[in-house]
Design a protein around this motif. Structure first.
Motif, PDB file in Angstrom:
ATOM      1  N   ARG A  58       1.240  10.760   1.418  1.00 29.65           N
ATOM      2  CA  ARG A  58       0.597  10.861   0.104  1.00 29.65           C
ATOM      3  C   ARG A  58       1.323   9.981  -0.907  1.00 29.65           C
ATOM      4  O   ARG A  58       2.545   9.954  -0.961  1.00 29.65           O
ATOM      5  N   VAL A  59       0.540   9.223  -1.677  1.00 34.91           N
ATOM      6  CA  VAL A  59       1.078   8.414  -2.774  1.00 34.91           C
ATOM      7  C   VAL A  59       0.267   8.759  -4.021  1.00 34.91           C
ATOM      8  O   VAL A  59      -0.940   8.495  -4.075  1.00 34.91           O
ATOM      9  N   VAL A  60       0.901   9.360  -5.019  1.00 37.82           N
ATOM     10  CA  VAL A  60       0.222   9.781  -6.240  1.00 37.82           C
ATOM     11  C   VAL A  60       0.152   8.585  -7.188  1.00 37.82           C
ATOM     12  O   VAL A  60       1.171   7.956  -7.503  1.00 37.82           O
ATOM     13  N   ARG A  99      -6.986  -5.333   1.276  1.00 36.33           N
ATOM     14  CA  ARG A  99      -6.580  -5.965   0.023  1.00 36.33           C
ATOM     15  C   ARG A  99      -6.173  -4.912  -1.006  1.00 36.33           C
ATOM     16  O   ARG A  99      -5.185  -5.098  -1.741  1.00 36.33           O
ATOM     17  N   GLU A 100      -6.913  -3.819  -1.076  1.00 41.87           N
ATOM     18  CA  GLU A 100      -6.563  -2.753  -2.018  1.00 41.87           C
ATOM     19  C   GLU A 100      -5.236  -2.102  -1.647  1.00 41.87           C
ATOM     20  O   GLU A 100      -4.435  -1.737  -2.521  1.00 41.87           O
ATOM     21  N   LEU A 101      -4.978  -1.956  -0.364  1.00 37.04           N
ATOM     22  CA  LEU A 101      -3.733  -1.329   0.073  1.00 37.04           C
ATOM     23  C   LEU A 101      -2.522  -2.151  -0.349  1.00 37.04           C
ATOM     24  O   LEU A 101      -1.498  -1.598  -0.780  1.00 37.04           O
ATOM     25  N   LEU A 102      -2.629  -3.476  -0.240  1.00 34.79           N
ATOM     26  CA  LEU A 102      -1.506  -4.340  -0.612  1.00 34.79           C
ATOM     27  C   LEU A 102      -1.247  -4.313  -2.107  1.00 34.79           C
ATOM     28  O   LEU A 102      -0.130  -4.601  -2.557  1.00 34.79           O
ATOM     29  N   ALA A 103      -2.262  -3.983  -2.899  1.00 35.42           N
ATOM     30  CA  ALA A 103      -2.093  -3.944  -4.352  1.00 35.42           C
ATOM     31  C   ALA A 103      -1.615  -2.589  -4.848  1.00 35.42           C
ATOM     32  O   ALA A 103      -1.282  -2.448  -6.033  1.00 35.42           O
ATOM     33  N   LEU A 104      -1.563  -1.607  -3.983  1.00 38.22           N
ATOM     34  CA  LEU A 104      -1.161  -0.258  -4.384  1.00 38.22           C
ATOM     35  C   LEU A 104       0.301  -0.011  -4.022  1.00 38.22           C
ATOM     36  O   LEU A 104       0.841  -0.627  -3.090  1.00 38.22           O
ATOM     37  N   PRO A 105       0.972   0.923  -4.707  1.00 41.10           N
ATOM     38  CA  PRO A 105       2.401   1.185  -4.444  1.00 41.10           C
ATOM     39  C   PRO A 105       2.631   2.051  -3.205  1.00 41.10           C
ATOM     40  O   PRO A 105       3.280   3.102  -3.272  1.00 41.10           O
ATOM     41  N   ILE A 106       2.117   1.583  -2.074  1.00 35.86           N
ATOM     42  CA  ILE A 106       2.314   2.303  -0.823  1.00 35.86           C
ATOM     43  C   ILE A 106       3.467   1.652  -0.069  1.00 35.86           C
ATOM     44  O   ILE A 106       3.500   0.405   0.052  1.00 35.86           O
ATOM     45  N   PRO A 107       4.465   2.396   0.404  1.00 40.43           N
ATOM     46  CA  PRO A 107       5.590   1.800   1.132  1.00 40.43           C
ATOM     47  C   PRO A 107       5.102   0.924   2.285  1.00 40.43           C
ATOM     48  O   PRO A 107       4.185   1.302   3.021  1.00 40.43           O
ATOM     49  N   ILE A 108       5.725  -0.227   2.450  1.00 39.54           N
ATOM     50  CA  ILE A 108       5.267  -1.192   3.449  1.00 39.54           C
ATOM     51  C   ILE A 108       5.392  -0.638   4.860  1.00 39.54           C
ATOM     52  O   ILE A 108       4.595  -0.967   5.747  1.00 39.54           O
ATOM     53  N   GLU A 109       6.414   0.225   5.079  1.00 31.34           N
ATOM     54  CA  GLU A 109       6.561   0.784   6.427  1.00 31.34           C
ATOM     55  C   GLU A 109       5.419   1.753   6.782  1.00 31.34           C
ATOM     56  O   GLU A 109       5.190   1.995   7.958  1.00 31.34           O
ATOM     57  N   TRP A 110       4.740   2.293   5.790  1.00 28.21           N
ATOM     58  CA  TRP A 110       3.604   3.175   6.060  1.00 28.21           C
ATOM     59  C   TRP A 110       2.350   2.381   6.405  1.00 28.21           C
ATOM     60  O   TRP A 110       1.382   2.944   6.908  1.00 28.21           O
ATOM     61  N   LEU A 111       2.334   1.086   6.099  1.00 29.24           N
ATOM     62  CA  LEU A 111       1.159   0.276   6.380  1.00 29.24           C
ATOM     63  C   LEU A 111       1.202  -0.384   7.752  1.00 29.24           C
ATOM     64  O   LEU A 111       0.231  -1.002   8.174  1.00 29.24           O
TER      65      LEU A 111
END
Length: 247
Positions: A164-166, A234-246
């Protein structure tokens, strides 16, 4: 043991559809359409619910009888049960099957602890304290007496909440079913609007004076999901989601 115990245990109507019903059960035709290759032949009565009867024994007296006979020799208890249960009657004979679902007769001791002794079972040697809850009694291999197994239920393992990323008070990213989704949430108040529904859990939301434990565990706050949609790469790369989760 009561002389009429066999009748006491089985004097209930069997479960199943009533013969008075003359039409196939609800959803029968829709169920047939799900088959790619439906059956070519079928019994006349099967579509009308016939042949779906099941036993409906009243087994409470049997369990109470076993509980009150803990400490007695198992051979005497079993002989007494067989004396008042007609083993020539199919329904009453089925009681014996339930009896050995409650009592484990083949037991071995491992480090002084009673364990399953059926060598042909896959759970051979399993402790009776952690086995199926139905086996509440066992026969002591040393004395031949009926003993209570003192079963200890296993703790229910709660599923892990999703990643989860708020983003803000009304939006968060959740990793659901192998993909990231943008989820819109709203707080659960003491008196929420009528007929609101969590779109992820697909459950009705009611007002609570205290926080909803399931919502807090899953979302991290006392909220429910009002909308959801999958996120593009593209949206995922612009969001503050940790890179290891992607990865």
């Amino acid at each position: 043991m009561r002389a009429d115990m066999g009748k006491v245990l089985v004097e209930r109507p069997r479960l199943g559809r009533r013969r008075a019903e003359s039409w196939p059960g609800k959803g029968y035709r829709k169920q047939l359409k799900r088959y790619e290759d439906p059956p070519q032949r079928e019994g006349i009565k099967s579509s009308y619910g016939h042949g779906t009867k099941s036993f409906n024994e009243h087994l409470g007296p049997l369990r109470r009888f076993l509980e009150t006979n803990v400490g007695r020799p198992w051979n005497k208890i079993y002989s007494e049960i067989c004396q008042f249960v007609d083993r020539g009657n199919v329904v009453q004979k089925h009681i014996i099957t339930h009896l050995f679902q409650y009592v484990v007769a083949d037991v071995i001791l491992i480090d002084g602890e009673p364990c399953r002794g059926q060598p042909h079972y896959r759970n051979y040697g399993q402790s009776l304290r952690t086995s199926d809850y139905r086996y509440q009694w066992y026969v002591c291999p040393k004395s031949g007496l009926l003993r209570a197994s003192r079963y200890v239920p296993r703790k229910r393992r709660e599923p892990e909440p999703p990643r989860r990323v708020v983003l803000n008070k009304t939006q968060m990213c959740l990793f659901l079913n192998g993909q990231w989704e943008l989820v819109t949430v709203a707080p659960i108040g003491p008196t929420p609007p009528s007929r609101i529904r969590d779109v992820i859990h697909k459950r009705q939301i009611w007002g609570h004076t205290s926080p909803d434990a399931e919502a807090v565990r899953f979302y991290g706050a006392n909220v429910y999901a009002t909308a959801r949609r999958p996120l593009s790469r593209r949206e995922l790369l612009a969001l503050p989601i940790p890179i290891e989760w992607l990865r």
